[in-house]
Design a protein around this motif. Sequence first.
Motif, mmCIF file in Angstrom:
data_model
loop_
_atom_site.group_PDB
_atom_site.id
_atom_site.type_symbol
_atom_site.label_atom_id
_atom_site.label_comp_id
_atom_site.label_asym_id
_atom_site.label_seq_id
_atom_site.Cartn_x
_atom_site.Cartn_y
_atom_site.Cartn_z
ATOM 1 N N LYS A 117 0.846 -1.186 0.000
ATOM 2 C CA LYS A 117 0.000 0.000 0.000
ATOM 3 C C LYS A 117 0.883 1.238 0.000
ATOM 4 C CE LYS A 117 -4.055 -1.991 2.338
ATOM 5 N NZ LYS A 117 -5.020 -1.738 1.254
ATOM 6 N N TYR A 118 0.283 2.377 -0.337
ATOM 7 C CA TYR A 118 1.033 3.621 -0.264
ATOM 8 C C TYR A 118 0.132 4.753 0.181
ATOM 9 C CZ TYR A 118 -0.958 5.197 -4.769
ATOM 10 O OH TYR A 118 -1.807 5.590 -5.775
ATOM 11 N N ILE A 119 0.768 5.737 0.813
ATOM 12 C CA ILE A 119 0.084 6.973 1.181
ATOM 13 C C ILE A 119 0.366 7.993 0.087
ATOM 14 C CG2 ILE A 119 -0.096 8.837 2.869
ATOM 15 C CD1 ILE A 119 0.971 6.853 4.968
ATOM 16 N N ASP A 120 -0.691 8.534 -0.503
ATOM 17 C CA ASP A 120 -0.540 9.650 -1.430
ATOM 18 C C ASP A 120 -0.329 10.897 -0.577
ATOM 19 O OD1 ASP A 120 -1.070 11.908 -3.097
ATOM 20 O OD2 ASP A 120 -2.118 10.612 -4.514
ATOM 21 N N THR A 121 0.908 11.401 -0.548
ATOM 22 C CA THR A 121 1.218 12.508 0.356
ATOM 23 C C THR A 121 0.573 13.815 -0.090
ATOM 24 O OG1 THR A 121 3.299 12.961 -0.812
ATOM 25 C CG2 THR A 121 3.381 11.444 1.066
ATOM 26 N N GLY A 122 0.053 13.840 -1.304
ATOM 27 C CA GLY A 122 -0.664 15.034 -1.752
ATOM 28 C C GLY A 122 -2.095 15.065 -1.272
ATOM 29 N N THR A 123 -2.793 13.926 -1.372
ATOM 30 C CA THR A 123 -4.204 13.858 -0.985
ATOM 31 C C THR A 123 -4.422 13.269 0.403
ATOM 32 O OG1 THR A 123 -4.514 11.649 -1.950
ATOM 33 C CG2 THR A 123 -4.806 13.547 -3.410
ATOM 34 N N GLY A 124 -3.420 12.552 0.927
ATOM 35 C CA GLY A 124 -3.577 11.896 2.217
ATOM 36 C C GLY A 124 -4.360 10.597 2.149
ATOM 37 N N ALA A 125 -4.535 10.040 0.951
ATOM 38 C CA ALA A 125 -5.301 8.800 0.797
ATOM 39 C C ALA A 125 -4.376 7.595 0.916
ATOM 40 C CB ALA A 125 -6.006 8.778 -0.552
ATOM 41 N N LEU A 126 -4.911 6.509 1.473
ATOM 42 C CA LEU A 126 -4.203 5.234 1.544
ATOM 43 C C LEU A 126 -4.669 4.369 0.376
ATOM 44 C CD1 LEU A 126 -2.263 3.413 3.201
ATOM 45 C CD2 LEU A 126 -4.285 2.522 4.392
#
Length: 267
Positions: free
Chosen positions: A109-118
């Motif tokens: 999994k990854y965290i989208d550091t722009g949107t804060g979505a997992l």
Amino acid sequence: MRMPYLPQGGISAVTESIGGLWLTGDYENGSLAGGLHLGGESPALCQRRAPRDEGKYEDPQAMAVSGGRLAIIRGSRVIWDGADIGRVTEGKKHMAVIGKRMVIFPDKKYIDTGTGALCDMEASVSASGMTFEGGSIELTEGQWPFAEGDGVEISGCAEHKANDLSLIVRGVEGTRLRFDDNVFEAGTESGSVEVRRRLPGLEVICESGNRLWGCEGNVIYGSKLGDPLNFFVYDGLSTDSYAVTTGGDGGFTACAPYGSHIMFFKE
């Protein structure tokens, strides 16, 4: 640094650099034999700011920082910049930052550091009634979760077994997924066919040179340049993914960048 006027001497100024911390005892001018609570940037040194609490967490498994914001894996909870954004399995985690993605393994999994979505790193579609033409696949309904340049694996073709292939996506047009010309046998599959972008089950990871690197068993993998979601893109380009099988017993225990190289460790 500017020195005061010394009438007895002939030197009015001395230019010096800070050579960093030396632990060998063979010190040079500008080097440090030791230091405590220092901060700042060369050539200025100052006392480091006092530490402050970011928060208190029970059972933290891993943490990483991107853009001054903190991610914490607490049990199965993923906390990004103070907000609970999702769940992962409990247990030991490995995290790395590449671009705007903070990846989490072994959960892929990854965290989208722009949107804060997992988000999930892998993606797949399983459906019946897929129609194959010379260079494309058509869904009866729905959308493809892929992007141009993704490497995908096609499996489950019963009527046209030759269409079970590993290919690179050349375009996504609604329900149509485009590839190179004349790679498929034309026809419609009545049974379920899976199209999947998969990742290896990396046991240790690091970022270096705008690629995500890691190991699964005795195999070392490098992602496509700038794209940690693709580990199986081989298009004859310098940006392609990378993989090599190594000898020796036992799996790798760690990896880390060192200058322009990456170091891989075993017991």
